[in-house]
Every structure is written in C-alpha cells, then in structure tokens.
Scaffold this motif. Sequence first.
Motif, PDB file in Angstrom:
ATOM      1  N   GLN A 105       0.828  -1.209   0.000  1.00  0.00           N
ATOM      2  CA  GLN A 105       0.000   0.000   0.000  1.00  0.00           C
ATOM      3  C   GLN A 105       0.867   1.266   0.000  1.00  0.00           C
ATOM      4  O   GLN A 105       0.761   2.126   0.869  1.00  0.00           O
ATOM      5  CB  GLN A 105      -0.944   0.005   1.211  1.00  0.00           C
ATOM      6  N   SER A 106       1.721   1.366  -0.996  1.00  0.00           N
ATOM      7  CA  SER A 106       2.671   2.479  -1.042  1.00  0.00           C
ATOM      8  C   SER A 106       2.747   3.067  -2.437  1.00  0.00           C
ATOM      9  O   SER A 106       2.237   2.501  -3.410  1.00  0.00           O
ATOM     10  CB  SER A 106       4.065   2.007  -0.605  1.00  0.00           C
ATOM     11  N   CYS A 107       3.390   4.218  -2.540  1.00  0.00           N
ATOM     12  CA  CYS A 107       3.573   4.879  -3.832  1.00  0.00           C
ATOM     13  C   CYS A 107       4.854   5.696  -3.784  1.00  0.00           C
ATOM     14  O   CYS A 107       5.467   5.880  -2.722  1.00  0.00           O
ATOM     15  CB  CYS A 107       2.390   5.780  -4.162  1.00  0.00           C
ATOM     16  N   VAL A 108       5.245   6.191  -4.961  1.00  0.00           N
ATOM     17  CA  VAL A 108       6.434   7.038  -5.093  1.00  0.00           C
ATOM     18  C   VAL A 108       5.999   8.408  -5.594  1.00  0.00           C
ATOM     19  O   VAL A 108       5.259   8.517  -6.579  1.00  0.00           O
ATOM     20  CB  VAL A 108       7.454   6.416  -6.059  1.00  0.00           C
ATOM     21  N   LEU A 109       6.465   9.449  -4.930  1.00  0.00           N
ATOM     22  CA  LEU A 109       6.145  10.822  -5.284  1.00  0.00           C
ATOM     23  C   LEU A 109       7.208  11.393  -6.216  1.00  0.00           C
ATOM     24  O   LEU A 109       8.407  11.239  -5.974  1.00  0.00           O
ATOM     25  CB  LEU A 109       6.070  11.668  -4.009  1.00  0.00           C
ATOM     26  N   GLY A 110       6.767  12.037  -7.287  1.00  0.00           N
ATOM     27  CA  GLY A 110       7.678  12.731  -8.189  1.00  0.00           C
ATOM     28  C   GLY A 110       7.107  14.088  -8.546  1.00  0.00           C
ATOM     29  O   GLY A 110       5.888  14.273  -8.502  1.00  0.00           O
ATOM     30  N   TYR A 111       7.956  15.037  -8.913  1.00  0.00           N
ATOM     31  CA  TYR A 111       7.451  16.375  -9.233  1.00  0.00           C
ATOM     32  C   TYR A 111       8.466  17.173 -10.038  1.00  0.00           C
ATOM     33  O   TYR A 111       9.670  16.869 -10.042  1.00  0.00           O
ATOM     34  CB  TYR A 111       7.108  17.145  -7.950  1.00  0.00           C
ATOM     35  N   TRP A 112       7.961  18.178 -10.736  1.00  0.00           N
ATOM     36  CA  TRP A 112       8.814  19.138 -11.439  1.00  0.00           C
ATOM     37  C   TRP A 112       8.110  20.490 -11.430  1.00  0.00           C
ATOM     38  O   TRP A 112       6.888  20.567 -11.377  1.00  0.00           O
ATOM     39  CB  TRP A 112       9.105  18.692 -12.878  1.00  0.00           C
ATOM     40  N   MET A 113       8.883  21.540 -11.463  1.00  0.00           N
ATOM     41  CA  MET A 113       8.336  22.896 -11.416  1.00  0.00           C
ATOM     42  C   MET A 113       9.014  23.763 -12.467  1.00  0.00           C
ATOM     43  O   MET A 113      10.237  23.691 -12.642  1.00  0.00           O
ATOM     44  CB  MET A 113       8.566  23.507 -10.027  1.00  0.00           C
ATOM     45  N   GLU A 138      -6.982   7.086  -2.106  1.00  0.00           N
ATOM     46  CA  GLU A 138      -6.385   5.826  -2.539  1.00  0.00           C
ATOM     47  C   GLU A 138      -6.149   4.843  -1.390  1.00  0.00           C
ATOM     48  O   GLU A 138      -5.896   3.669  -1.632  1.00  0.00           O
ATOM     49  CB  GLU A 138      -5.068   6.102  -3.267  1.00  0.00           C
ATOM     50  N   GLY A 139      -6.229   5.316  -0.163  1.00  0.00           N
ATOM     51  CA  GLY A 139      -6.075   4.432   0.987  1.00  0.00           C
ATOM     52  C   GLY A 139      -4.686   3.853   1.143  1.00  0.00           C
ATOM     53  O   GLY A 139      -4.516   2.748   1.693  1.00  0.00           O
ATOM     54  N   LEU A 140      -3.667   4.578   0.688  1.00  0.00           N
ATOM     55  CA  LEU A 140      -2.295   4.089   0.805  1.00  0.00           C
ATOM     56  C   LEU A 140      -1.758   4.327   2.212  1.00  0.00           C
ATOM     57  O   LEU A 140      -2.275   5.150   2.967  1.00  0.00           O
ATOM     58  CB  LEU A 140      -1.402   4.779  -0.232  1.00  0.00           C
ATOM     59  N   HIS A 141      -0.698   3.591   2.549  1.00  0.00           N
ATOM     60  CA  HIS A 141      -0.114   3.706   3.879  1.00  0.00           C
ATOM     61  C   HIS A 141       1.216   4.450   3.882  1.00  0.00           C
ATOM     62  O   HIS A 141       1.618   4.995   4.915  1.00  0.00           O
ATOM     63  CB  HIS A 141       0.105   2.315   4.488  1.00  0.00           C
ATOM     64  N   ARG A 142       1.870   4.525   2.724  1.00  0.00           N
ATOM     65  CA  ARG A 142       3.223   5.081   2.689  1.00  0.00           C
ATOM     66  C   ARG A 142       3.466   5.808   1.375  1.00  0.00           C
ATOM     67  O   ARG A 142       3.143   5.309   0.304  1.00  0.00           O
ATOM     68  CB  ARG A 142       4.241   3.941   2.862  1.00  0.00           C
ATOM     69  N   TYR A 185      13.195   9.622   1.319  1.00  0.00           N
ATOM     70  CA  TYR A 185      12.288  10.225   2.288  1.00  0.00           C
ATOM     71  C   TYR A 185      10.952   9.492   2.236  1.00  0.00           C
ATOM     72  O   TYR A 185      10.591   8.910   1.206  1.00  0.00           O
ATOM     73  CB  TYR A 185      12.075  11.711   1.990  1.00  0.00           C
ATOM     74  N   ALA A 186      10.220   9.521   3.336  1.00  0.00           N
ATOM     75  CA  ALA A 186       8.914   8.860   3.353  1.00  0.00           C
ATOM     76  C   ALA A 186       7.995   9.494   4.390  1.00  0.00           C
ATOM     77  O   ALA A 186       8.448  10.135   5.346  1.00  0.00           O
ATOM     78  CB  ALA A 186       9.066   7.367   3.643  1.00  0.00           C
ATOM     79  N   MET A 187       6.699   9.324   4.165  1.00  0.00           N
ATOM     80  CA  MET A 187       5.673   9.714   5.130  1.00  0.00           C
ATOM     81  C   MET A 187       4.661   8.587   5.226  1.00  0.00           C
ATOM     82  O   MET A 187       4.285   7.988   4.213  1.00  0.00           O
ATOM     83  CB  MET A 187       4.977  11.014   4.725  1.00  0.00           C
ATOM     84  N   LEU A 188       4.208   8.294   6.454  1.00  0.00           N
ATOM     85  CA  LEU A 188       3.208   7.258   6.700  1.00  0.00           C
ATOM     86  C   LEU A 188       1.841   7.881   6.928  1.00  0.00           C
ATOM     87  O   LEU A 188       1.732   9.036   7.348  1.00  0.00           O
ATOM     88  CB  LEU A 188       3.603   6.414   7.904  1.00  0.00           C
ATOM     89  N   ALA A 189       0.813   7.090   6.669  1.00  0.00           N
ATOM     90  CA  ALA A 189      -0.557   7.584   6.801  1.00  0.00           C
ATOM     91  C   ALA A 189      -0.841   8.074   8.208  1.00  0.00           C
ATOM     92  O   ALA A 189      -1.507   9.098   8.403  1.00  0.00           O
ATOM     93  CB  ALA A 189      -1.548   6.487   6.410  1.00  0.00           C
ATOM     94  N   GLU A 190      -0.367   7.372   9.217  1.00  0.00           N
ATOM     95  CA  GLU A 190      -0.645   7.788  10.586  1.00  0.00           C
ATOM     96  C   GLU A 190       0.061   9.093  10.944  1.00  0.00           C
ATOM     97  O   GLU A 190      -0.449   9.890  11.750  1.00  0.00           O
ATOM     98  CB  GLU A 190      -0.265   6.684  11.588  1.00  0.00           C
ATOM     99  N   GLU A 191       1.225   9.332  10.339  1.00  0.00           N
ATOM    100  CA  GLU A 191       1.910  10.608  10.556  1.00  0.00           C
ATOM    101  C   GLU A 191       1.115  11.754   9.937  1.00  0.00           C
ATOM    102  O   GLU A 191       0.976  12.816  10.548  1.00  0.00           O
ATOM    103  CB  GLU A 191       3.316  10.550   9.955  1.00  0.00           C
ATOM    104  N   TRP A 192       0.605  11.518   8.735  1.00  0.00           N
ATOM    105  CA  TRP A 192      -0.209  12.534   8.097  1.00  0.00           C
ATOM    106  C   TRP A 192      -1.487  12.784   8.890  1.00  0.00           C
ATOM    107  O   TRP A 192      -1.886  13.929   9.095  1.00  0.00           O
ATOM    108  CB  TRP A 192      -0.564  12.103   6.674  1.00  0.00           C
ATOM    109  N   SER A 193      -2.124  11.729   9.363  1.00  0.00           N
ATOM    110  CA  SER A 193      -3.367  11.867  10.116  1.00  0.00           C
ATOM    111  C   SER A 193      -3.154  12.688  11.384  1.00  0.00           C
ATOM    112  O   SER A 193      -3.968  13.548  11.727  1.00  0.00           O
ATOM    113  CB  SER A 193      -3.933  10.492  10.464  1.00  0.00           C
ATOM    114  N   ARG A 194      -2.046  12.438  12.078  1.00  0.00           N
ATOM    115  CA  ARG A 194      -1.752  13.207  13.298  1.00  0.00           C
ATOM    116  C   ARG A 194      -1.539  14.679  12.979  1.00  0.00           C
ATOM    117  O   ARG A 194      -1.983  15.557  13.721  1.00  0.00           O
ATOM    118  CB  ARG A 194      -0.522  12.632  14.012  1.00  0.00           C
ATOM    119  N   SER A 195      -0.870  14.962  11.856  1.00  0.00           N
ATOM    120  CA  SER A 195      -0.616  16.353  11.504  1.00  0.00           C
ATOM    121  C   SER A 195      -1.914  17.068  11.151  1.00  0.00           C
ATOM    122  O   SER A 195      -2.077  18.250  11.466  1.00  0.00           O
ATOM    123  CB  SER A 195       0.368  16.434  10.329  1.00  0.00           C
ATOM    124  N   VAL A 196      -2.850  16.364  10.518  1.00  0.00           N
ATOM    125  CA  VAL A 196      -4.134  16.958  10.172  1.00  0.00           C
ATOM    126  C   VAL A 196      -4.981  17.160  11.417  1.00  0.00           C
ATOM    127  O   VAL A 196      -5.633  18.192  11.592  1.00  0.00           O
ATOM    128  CB  VAL A 196      -4.883  16.078   9.144  1.00  0.00           C
TER     129      VAL A 196
END
Length: 210
Positions: A105-113, A138-142, A185-196
């Motif tokens: 339940q994970s994904c990779v973040l990419g970006y350009w500006m 999407e219900g991902l965890h990481r 680098y990584a972020m977990l769903a529970e970390e995001w939930s706590r920040s929200v």
Amino acid sequence: MSVLDQLTRPNVPVLLGDGIVLRLPRRSDYEIWRVLREESRTFLRPWEPLWAADELSRASFRRRITRYNQDARDGSGYSFFIFDAASETLFGGITVGHIRRGVAQSCVLGYWMGERYAGHGYMRHAVDAVKQFAFEVEGLHRIEAACLPSNQRSIRLLERCGFSREGLLRGYLKIAGKWEDHCLYAMLAEEWSRSVDSASKRPTAYADIV
C-alpha cells in the motif's frame, strides 16, 4: 476541453490546494506544457533523466497523455498538472506513481516545477494536496520520495512537508545520463493523520471532475 479529452479522461478527481488546482493532463495542454518545459530546460535537466530528441514534440506529448490515462485507469499511478486557482497558468507537475497494493500500500512521489514559478510555495501546496489524495482517496499507507543529495531545494521541500529521511539509495536512478545515489524520504498515513488532527480543520483537497 476537447471532445477527445472528454472521451478519454479517466475518472479521477481534481485536487484543490492553497491557491492551486491539480488535474490530469489533457491533449489540449500541449502548447502551455511545451513552452514551460522549453524555457525551463536548463533548470530541469540536472534533476531529470536525459531528454529524448523528440522530448517536446506533440507526438511525444500525446504518448505521455495516453500513458498517464492508462496508469490512472489501472490505478497504478496518477500524474497531475499544477495550475493556478483559475486553472489558466501551468506551474509544473506532480505524480503519485509506482503504486503497490496488497501488503505494501505504497507509492512514489515525483514532481517538477517550471523555473519561473520555483520558490513561491506552489509545490509545497501541491504535495499537501497529493498527500490527502494518496492517504484518503487511494487508501495508501506510505508515500516515498527520492532526491539527489545535491538537490537542496527538493530536500527542504520534503522536510517542510513532513517527510522523514530514511537513508541513502545507491545508484538509484539514471539522472542526466549518470547513475546517481538518492536520499530516501517517506511519510506514513498515521503521521499525516496526526498532523491533520492537530490543525484547526481538515483541508479540502479534492473536488468533482471537471
């Protein structure tokens, strides 16, 4: 939006951030994309794979759109263009890719500006919107993100967005023609939930398809 765009677009919501709108790219976006990428060529090339000879051609862009749409239909990845609130000015792009289901339940973040829009906070707002999409819709965890150790702008962005550094990936990606180490680098769903939960209110990060 062209008729072809309407017929081929996947069922993916538009994401809303602080003063920005994220949506799937359309064939009709070609010219604004080409102009922004061309004028930002020198700025982007040190951080990206080598550009193909036809990188900015209309045919190449159409192939990108076909691939983006298929990934979205498959649920294996979502590539968004980042616009201003009026959906008129293209700032850059952000991708939730390499989605793994099952026990990962994970994904990779990419970006350009685009160069002229860098440093104005647009990407930080885009990452915040994408985090909510990845975790809530999407219900991902990481969410994982990798960047070159020399890319201090990207490192600062990820840290400001709440990502934690986990280690070094040796020879991870071929950037500008050379296999390069990357910081993971990584972020977990529970970390995001706590920040929200600690914020005053939950942000609105997605809307109806337009």
